[in-house]
Design an enzyme around this catalytic site. Structure first.
Site, PDB file in Angstrom:
ATOM      1  N   GLY A 241       0.909  -1.429   0.214  1.00 20.10           N
ATOM      2  CA  GLY A 241       0.028   0.304  -0.611  1.00 20.10           C
ATOM      3  C   GLY A 241       0.788   1.245   0.231  1.00 20.10           C
ATOM      4  O   GLY A 241       1.936   1.014   0.615  1.00 20.10           O
TER       5      GLY A 241
ATOM      6  N   GLN B  72       2.327  10.232   1.250  1.00 24.36           N
ATOM      7  CA  GLN B  72       4.468   9.454   1.503  1.00 24.36           C
ATOM      8  C   GLN B  72       5.227   9.915   0.431  1.00 24.36           C
ATOM      9  O   GLN B  72       5.960   9.871   0.460  1.00 24.36           O
ATOM     10  CB  GLN B  72       3.673   8.162   1.459  1.00 24.36           C
ATOM     11  CG  GLN B  72       3.330   7.599   2.751  1.00 24.36           C
ATOM     12  CD  GLN B  72       3.481   5.881   2.546  1.00 24.36           C
ATOM     13  OE1 GLN B  72       2.790   5.016   2.439  1.00 24.36           O
ATOM     14  NE2 GLN B  72       4.600   5.283   2.903  1.00 24.36           N
TER      15      GLN B  72
ATOM     16  N   CYS C 255       6.280   0.007   6.961  1.00 27.37           N
ATOM     17  CA  CYS C 255       5.501   1.238   6.262  1.00 27.37           C
ATOM     18  C   CYS C 255       6.559   1.299   5.366  1.00 27.37           C
ATOM     19  O   CYS C 255       7.744   1.411   5.941  1.00 27.37           O
ATOM     20  CB  CYS C 255       5.258   2.359   7.510  1.00 27.37           C
ATOM     21  SG  CYS C 255       4.908   3.637   6.574  1.00 27.37           S
ATOM     22  N   LEU C 256       6.413   2.179   4.273  1.00 25.77           N
ATOM     23  CA  LEU C 256       7.384   1.750   3.464  1.00 25.77           C
ATOM     24  C   LEU C 256       8.683   3.003   4.002  1.00 25.77           C
ATOM     25  O   LEU C 256       9.566   3.147   3.926  1.00 25.77           O
ATOM     26  CB  LEU C 256       7.437   2.511   1.995  1.00 25.77           C
ATOM     27  CG  LEU C 256       6.856   0.650   0.864  1.00 25.77           C
ATOM     28  CD1 LEU C 256       6.302   1.219  -0.335  1.00 25.77           C
ATOM     29  CD2 LEU C 256       7.231  -0.273   0.894  1.00 25.77           C
TER      30      LEU C 256
ATOM     31  N   HIS D 146      -4.425   1.504   7.923  1.00 22.24           N
ATOM     32  CA  HIS D 146      -2.984   1.693   7.926  1.00 22.24           C
ATOM     33  C   HIS D 146      -2.950   3.236   6.909  1.00 22.24           C
ATOM     34  O   HIS D 146      -1.956   4.773   7.356  1.00 22.24           O
ATOM     35  CB  HIS D 146      -1.623   1.613   7.307  1.00 22.24           C
ATOM     36  CG  HIS D 146      -0.510   1.621   7.538  1.00 22.24           C
ATOM     37  ND1 HIS D 146       0.450   1.087   8.205  1.00 22.24           N
ATOM     38  CD2 HIS D 146       0.033   1.970   6.192  1.00 22.24           C
ATOM     39  CE1 HIS D 146       1.445   1.191   8.024  1.00 22.24           C
ATOM     40  NE2 HIS D 146       1.859   1.689   6.931  1.00 22.24           N
ATOM     41  N   GLU D 147      -3.113   3.023   5.669  1.00 26.71           N
ATOM     42  CA  GLU D 147      -3.232   3.942   4.287  1.00 26.71           C
ATOM     43  C   GLU D 147      -3.664   5.514   4.833  1.00 26.71           C
ATOM     44  O   GLU D 147      -3.562   6.688   4.375  1.00 26.71           O
ATOM     45  CB  GLU D 147      -3.609   3.462   3.332  1.00 26.71           C
ATOM     46  CG  GLU D 147      -2.559   2.631   2.465  1.00 26.71           C
ATOM     47  CD  GLU D 147      -0.511   2.695   2.726  1.00 26.71           C
ATOM     48  OE1 GLU D 147      -0.494   3.786   2.952  1.00 26.71           O
ATOM     49  OE2 GLU D 147      -0.387   1.683   3.295  1.00 26.71           O
TER      50      GLU D 147
ATOM     51  N   HIS E  18      -1.947   7.550   7.348  1.00 22.84           N
ATOM     52  CA  HIS E  18      -1.164   8.511   6.319  1.00 22.84           C
ATOM     53  C   HIS E  18      -1.923   9.928   5.986  1.00 22.84           C
ATOM     54  O   HIS E  18      -0.909  10.946   5.845  1.00 22.84           O
ATOM     55  CB  HIS E  18      -0.010   7.764   5.179  1.00 22.84           C
ATOM     56  CG  HIS E  18       0.605   7.027   5.366  1.00 22.84           C
ATOM     57  ND1 HIS E  18       1.691   7.451   6.072  1.00 22.84           N
ATOM     58  CD2 HIS E  18       1.101   5.652   4.918  1.00 22.84           C
ATOM     59  CE1 HIS E  18       2.626   6.302   6.511  1.00 22.84           C
ATOM     60  NE2 HIS E  18       1.886   5.644   5.638  1.00 22.84           N
TER      61      HIS E  18
HETATM   62 NI    NI Z   1       3.414   3.328   5.687  1.00 17.47          NI
END
Ligand code: NI
Length: 169
Positions: free
Chosen positions: A46, A51, A92-93, A134-135, A138
């Site tokens: 995701g 981000q 998480c990226l 989660h997204e 963000h």
């Molecule tokens: Ni993330």
């Protein structure tokens, strides 16, 4: 299409609250395509616009085994459904290499616009449910490590800074 730079914790831009998309036009679709390419390249499941420093409420997700089922959520809104709380280790990226379990509602309904600007809604459970929650965090400038102790967060920050120094050395 183009690969985008994924911001890493503690970049202050990860704290921005993204602005709602007012019209799903070609520019927005371009963002969607670039975000999908960036997510697949980074082997993530995701990615949220925050981000990659895009100030529009856009989320892309692919939780399929083969990585061939892209989902696009523009202006997503989440409603928790009845059911238990689940705890799944999240990564998480923007916080690469760290995984922490977080309690979240197991079942949620997400309502959003698709890449044609059509509204749809989808009931989610399992990994998809965790991922969309989660997204969407963000998009509001929140990170999954925010619930950890500040000591633990400082450790993560220092480790990431060290990794980045090594990567550029
Ligand atoms: Ni993330």
């Amino acid at each position: 299409m183009a690969l985008l730079e994924i911001l890493q914790f503690p970049d202050p831009r990860l704290r921005n609250k993204a602005t709602p998309v007012t019209e799903v036009n070609d520019t927005v679709r371009q963002h969607v395509d670039n975000m999908l390419e960036t997510m697949y390249k980074a082997q993530g499941v995701g990615l949220a616009s925050t981000q990659v420093d895009i100030d529009q409420r856009i989320v892309v997700i692919d939780v399929s085994e083969e990585g061939d089922d892209p989902l696009v959520f523009i202006n997503p809104k989440i409603t928790p459904l009845e059911g238990p709380t689940s705890e799944m280790a999240e990564g998480c990226l923007s916080v690469p290499g760290f995984y922490e379990p977080l309690g979240r509602p197991e079942n949620v309904r997400v309502t959003a616009l698709d890449r044609d600007g059509e509204e749809f809604s989808m009931d989610c459970d399992g990994l998809l449910s965790v991922c969309i929650q989660h997204e969407c965090d963000h998009l509001d400038g929140k990170l999954f490590i925010d619930t950890l102790s500040s000591l633990k967060r400082t450790r993560i920050r220092k480790k990431l800074e060290k990794n980045r120094r090594l990567a550029t050395a």
